[in-house]
Design a protein around this motif. Structure first.
Motif, mmCIF file in Angstrom:
data_model
loop_
_atom_site.group_PDB
_atom_site.id
_atom_site.type_symbol
_atom_site.label_atom_id
_atom_site.label_comp_id
_atom_site.label_asym_id
_atom_site.label_seq_id
_atom_site.Cartn_x
_atom_site.Cartn_y
_atom_site.Cartn_z
ATOM 1 N N LEU A 120 -11.295 10.934 -24.420
ATOM 2 C CA LEU A 120 -11.579 12.245 -24.304
ATOM 3 C C LEU A 120 -11.968 12.341 -22.770
ATOM 4 C CD1 LEU A 120 -14.094 12.926 -27.196
ATOM 5 C CD2 LEU A 120 -11.886 14.105 -26.853
ATOM 6 N N TYR A 121 -12.672 11.248 -22.227
ATOM 7 C CA TYR A 121 -13.024 11.531 -20.754
ATOM 8 C C TYR A 121 -12.035 11.302 -19.650
ATOM 9 C CZ TYR A 121 -18.013 12.371 -21.623
ATOM 10 O OH TYR A 121 -19.105 13.193 -22.154
ATOM 11 N N ASP A 122 -10.941 10.735 -20.183
ATOM 12 C CA ASP A 122 -9.698 10.541 -19.321
ATOM 13 C C ASP A 122 -9.007 12.065 -19.542
ATOM 14 O OD1 ASP A 122 -10.158 8.398 -18.083
ATOM 15 O OD2 ASP A 122 -9.319 7.103 -19.737
ATOM 16 N N ASP A 123 -9.248 12.858 -20.385
ATOM 17 C CA ASP A 123 -8.119 13.967 -20.811
ATOM 18 C C ASP A 123 -8.460 15.149 -19.924
ATOM 19 O OD1 ASP A 123 -6.805 15.999 -21.892
ATOM 20 O OD2 ASP A 123 -7.955 16.151 -23.820
ATOM 21 N N ALA A 124 -7.360 15.349 -19.033
ATOM 22 C CA ALA A 124 -7.353 16.574 -17.926
ATOM 23 C C ALA A 124 -6.608 17.607 -18.581
ATOM 24 C CB ALA A 124 -6.782 15.910 -16.854
ATOM 25 N N SER A 125 -6.134 17.783 -20.000
ATOM 26 C CA SER A 125 -5.260 18.828 -20.305
ATOM 27 C C SER A 125 -6.043 20.238 -20.360
ATOM 28 C CB SER A 125 -4.970 18.535 -21.748
ATOM 29 O OG SER A 125 -5.744 18.616 -22.762
ATOM 30 N N ASP A 126 -7.508 20.347 -20.344
ATOM 31 C CA ASP A 126 -8.193 21.389 -20.543
ATOM 32 C C ASP A 126 -9.172 21.582 -19.338
ATOM 33 O OD1 ASP A 126 -9.729 23.921 -21.048
ATOM 34 O OD2 ASP A 126 -9.987 23.319 -22.994
ATOM 35 N N PRO A 127 -8.547 22.101 -18.100
ATOM 36 C CA PRO A 127 -9.431 22.040 -16.850
ATOM 37 C C PRO A 127 -10.723 22.909 -17.129
ATOM 38 C CG PRO A 127 -7.268 22.525 -16.486
ATOM 39 C CD PRO A 127 -7.373 22.690 -17.962
ATOM 40 N N ALA A 128 -10.797 24.023 -17.919
ATOM 41 C CA ALA A 128 -12.148 24.794 -18.052
ATOM 42 C C ALA A 128 -13.187 23.983 -18.905
ATOM 43 C CB ALA A 128 -11.551 26.188 -18.868
ATOM 44 N N ALA A 129 -12.519 23.209 -19.751
ATOM 45 C CA ALA A 129 -13.673 22.443 -20.657
ATOM 46 C C ALA A 129 -14.074 21.274 -19.649
ATOM 47 C CB ALA A 129 -12.754 21.825 -21.879
ATOM 48 N N VAL A 130 -13.175 20.554 -19.165
ATOM 49 C CA VAL A 130 -13.744 19.806 -18.074
ATOM 50 C C VAL A 130 -14.659 20.067 -17.189
ATOM 51 C CG1 VAL A 130 -13.091 18.260 -16.197
ATOM 52 C CG2 VAL A 130 -11.472 18.152 -18.283
ATOM 53 N N LEU A 131 -14.430 21.003 -16.427
ATOM 54 C CA LEU A 131 -15.419 21.820 -15.583
ATOM 55 C C LEU A 131 -16.936 22.195 -16.359
ATOM 56 C CD1 LEU A 131 -16.125 22.742 -12.721
ATOM 57 C CD2 LEU A 131 -15.079 25.084 -13.436
ATOM 58 N N GLU A 132 -16.665 22.833 -17.329
ATOM 59 C CA GLU A 132 -18.021 23.103 -18.308
ATOM 60 C C GLU A 132 -18.715 21.916 -18.674
ATOM 61 O OE1 GLU A 132 -19.270 25.225 -22.230
ATOM 62 O OE2 GLU A 132 -17.192 24.712 -22.012
ATOM 63 N N HIS A 133 -18.036 20.827 -18.960
ATOM 64 C CA HIS A 133 -18.695 19.439 -19.314
ATOM 65 C C HIS A 133 -19.449 18.823 -17.988
ATOM 66 C CE1 HIS A 133 -18.745 16.194 -22.258
ATOM 67 N NE2 HIS A 133 -19.510 15.693 -21.275
ATOM 68 N N ILE A 134 -18.508 18.886 -16.941
ATOM 69 C CA ILE A 134 -19.168 18.453 -15.605
ATOM 70 C C ILE A 134 -20.314 19.119 -14.932
ATOM 71 C CG2 ILE A 134 -18.579 18.063 -13.102
ATOM 72 C CD1 ILE A 134 -15.706 17.437 -13.908
ATOM 73 N N LYS A 135 -20.313 20.365 -15.192
ATOM 74 C CA LYS A 135 -21.348 21.121 -14.561
ATOM 75 C C LYS A 135 -22.709 21.035 -15.481
ATOM 76 C CE LYS A 135 -19.092 25.013 -12.593
ATOM 77 N NZ LYS A 135 -18.850 26.621 -12.807
ATOM 78 N N ILE A 179 -15.410 21.576 -9.444
ATOM 79 C CA ILE A 179 -13.620 21.887 -9.613
ATOM 80 C C ILE A 179 -12.535 20.934 -9.522
ATOM 81 C CG2 ILE A 179 -13.067 23.324 -7.955
ATOM 82 C CD1 ILE A 179 -12.342 25.509 -10.166
ATOM 83 N N LYS A 180 -12.759 20.229 -8.441
ATOM 84 C CA LYS A 180 -11.872 19.350 -7.728
ATOM 85 C C LYS A 180 -11.751 18.173 -8.724
ATOM 86 C CE LYS A 180 -10.974 22.079 -4.229
ATOM 87 N NZ LYS A 180 -11.677 21.552 -3.090
ATOM 88 N N TYR A 181 -12.294 17.880 -9.591
ATOM 89 C CA TYR A 181 -12.452 16.754 -10.525
ATOM 90 C C TYR A 181 -11.465 17.095 -11.699
ATOM 91 C CZ TYR A 181 -15.985 14.857 -7.702
ATOM 92 O OH TYR A 181 -16.773 14.386 -6.413
ATOM 93 N N PRO A 182 -10.312 16.381 -12.079
ATOM 94 C CA PRO A 182 -9.573 16.632 -12.849
ATOM 95 C C PRO A 182 -9.892 16.265 -14.335
ATOM 96 C CG PRO A 182 -8.431 14.874 -11.928
ATOM 97 C CD PRO A 182 -9.728 15.288 -11.168
ATOM 98 N N SER A 183 -10.952 15.319 -14.620
ATOM 99 C CA SER A 183 -11.313 14.680 -15.831
ATOM 100 C C SER A 183 -12.645 14.342 -15.631
ATOM 101 C CB SER A 183 -10.781 13.499 -16.193
ATOM 102 O OG SER A 183 -10.848 12.310 -15.474
ATOM 103 N N MET A 184 -13.368 14.288 -17.048
ATOM 104 C CA MET A 184 -14.860 13.811 -16.670
ATOM 105 C C MET A 184 -15.079 12.478 -16.151
ATOM 106 S SD MET A 184 -17.826 14.644 -17.246
ATOM 107 C CE MET A 184 -19.480 13.899 -16.673
#
Length: 403
Positions: free
Chosen positions: A143-158, A177-182
């Motif tokens: 899951l943390y390597d998954d970059a398929s959903d940028p919006a979800a990744v950004l939400e999780h990072i924030k 926003i510059k990080y493609p995955s968690m």
């Protein structure tokens, strides 16, 4: 440690607790542990470090989610969990202050639930503790390597930044926003000037390998008396190489234990230099949490977990070469250990990046032979002998060789 038998589920409670806890594990594996439930111990101001009584109140609130188990009262729930493993007291270097460090839900699951009883009486329907931890770690790693959903990744990072109060101004890339995955954010890089190296020109200095909670010990006997309670802990078992341990790290070898929490910058650096890298030994293992509540119990965390052992030859002064073992230890939800500069034969400087951990908290251990004559800084040694970790950052001085 409390008497675990007195805090085991009674007849009629077990099945309900199993169902409730499996739901928590399921949510954790889906990445749902950085929302409100994660803010255990946070103050109104958003500070993750609060006095134990406040954290305990939040703890009660969190566990109220399983209070609906039939026949399980809130007071009984408190009896089972509230006074166990709430977090860790950590010293702030240079002051008399100690903070209470709360823990993420995933780590609580790992300790409260999976280590609370033997494999045979685990509160989860898995054949062994190791099985559930491995499944969670592998699933979470994907899951943390998954970059398929940028919006979800950004939400999780924030959410992660807000939860752990990450100072993004220190980052080499401050824009989430510059990080493609968690995971890319988790092992984020920091600006070179964000962690100045103490006494840069002094090759005899030992510096912190990570932003971490540190303990240091003059020998294994002191470490096992005060801190590491695993029944099988020894330098031989830690290194996974009896010949190396006997040849290079005899009795009297000293230890520095660098524990990284989830909020920490998760790249680790060479604690000594100049040094030359020898071979790296890869030891397969389990996915136990490295939190002190597990380390301080009868779990062989450091010698059972998946780990890499890097051999170094350190030159603290001209004409003196001493071996050092640098061990990177994986843990709960840590999917991988990566190495930046550790190839055999390469020369490294103190403070130079050595590698990184993927998602989760983890630990590095540096082992020094008696011939290194390492003297730990007095404040760190005193805290460690009192069973208290000290917060330090990459590059901080922690000791010096008198060889």
């Amino acid at each position: 440690m409390a008497d675990t038998a007195a805090h085991s589920p009674r007849t009629g409670e077990h099945e309900g607790i199993v169902a409730a806890l499996e739901a928590l594990v399921s949510n954790t594996a889906k990445g749902k542990h950085h929302g409100d439930d994660e803010r255990l111990g946070m103050s109104a101001a958003g500070n993750p470090y609060t006095p134990a009584p406040v954290a305990k109140q939040h703890h009660h609130h969190w566990w109220s989610k399983v209070a609906a188990v039939e026949g399980l009262s809130q007071s009984r729930l408190d009896d089972l969990f509230a006074d166990h493993h709430l977090g860790n007291y950590t010293a702030i270097r240079g002051s008399e202050q100690r903070i209470f460090e709360s823990m993420p839900v995933a780590v609580r699951i790992g300790m409260h639930l999976l280590f609370f009883s033997s494999k045979k009486t685990s509160l989860l329907r898995y054949s062994s503790v190791e099985d559930v931890l491995e499944k969670m770690s592998i699933k979470q790693g994907k899951l943390y390597d998954d970059a398929s959903d940028p919006a979800a990744v950004l939400e999780h990072i924030k959410s992660f930044i807000e939860t752990y109060q990450i100072d993004t101004s220190e980052l080499l890339e401050p824009d989430p926003i510059k990080y493609p995955s968690m995971n890319e954010f988790f092992f984020r890089k920091i600006r070179p000037d964000a962690r100045p190296l103490a006494e840069q020109g002094n090759a005899a200095v030992v510096s912190s390998a990570a932003d971490c909670r540190l303990t240091v010990f003059d020998d294994v006997e002191a470490a096992t008396r005060v801190w590491i309670k695993g029944k099988h802990f020894s330098i031989r078992h830690l290194l996974g190489d009896t010949s190396l341990a006997d040849r290079c790290f005899p009795p009297g070898s000293s230890l520095a234990i660098f524990r990284l929490a989830p909020a920490d910058y998760h790249r680790f650096h060479h604690p000594v230099g100049p040094a030359v890298c020898g071979p790296t030994r890869h030891e397969a293992g389990e996915y136990y949490t490295v939190n002190p509540q597990a380390v301080n119990a009868d779990f062989d965390v450091f010698t059972c977990n998946r780990r890499d052992v890097l051999n170094l030859t350190w030159t603290p002064r001209a004409g003196v070469d001493v071996p050092v073992a640098f061990v990177a230890i994986g843990a709960l939800l840590v999917g991988s250990i990566g190495w930046s500069k550790a190839s055999q034969g390469s020369s490294v400087a103190r403070g130079e990046e050595a590698g990184w951990f993927a998602y989760g908290g983890s630990t590095c251990i540096a082992v020094f032979p008696p011939a290194a004559k390492v003297t730990w800084d007095a404040d760190l040694r005193a805290n460690s002998l009192a069973g208290v970790e000290t917060m330090v950052r990459v590059g901080d001085r922690i000791g010096i060789s008198e060889a």
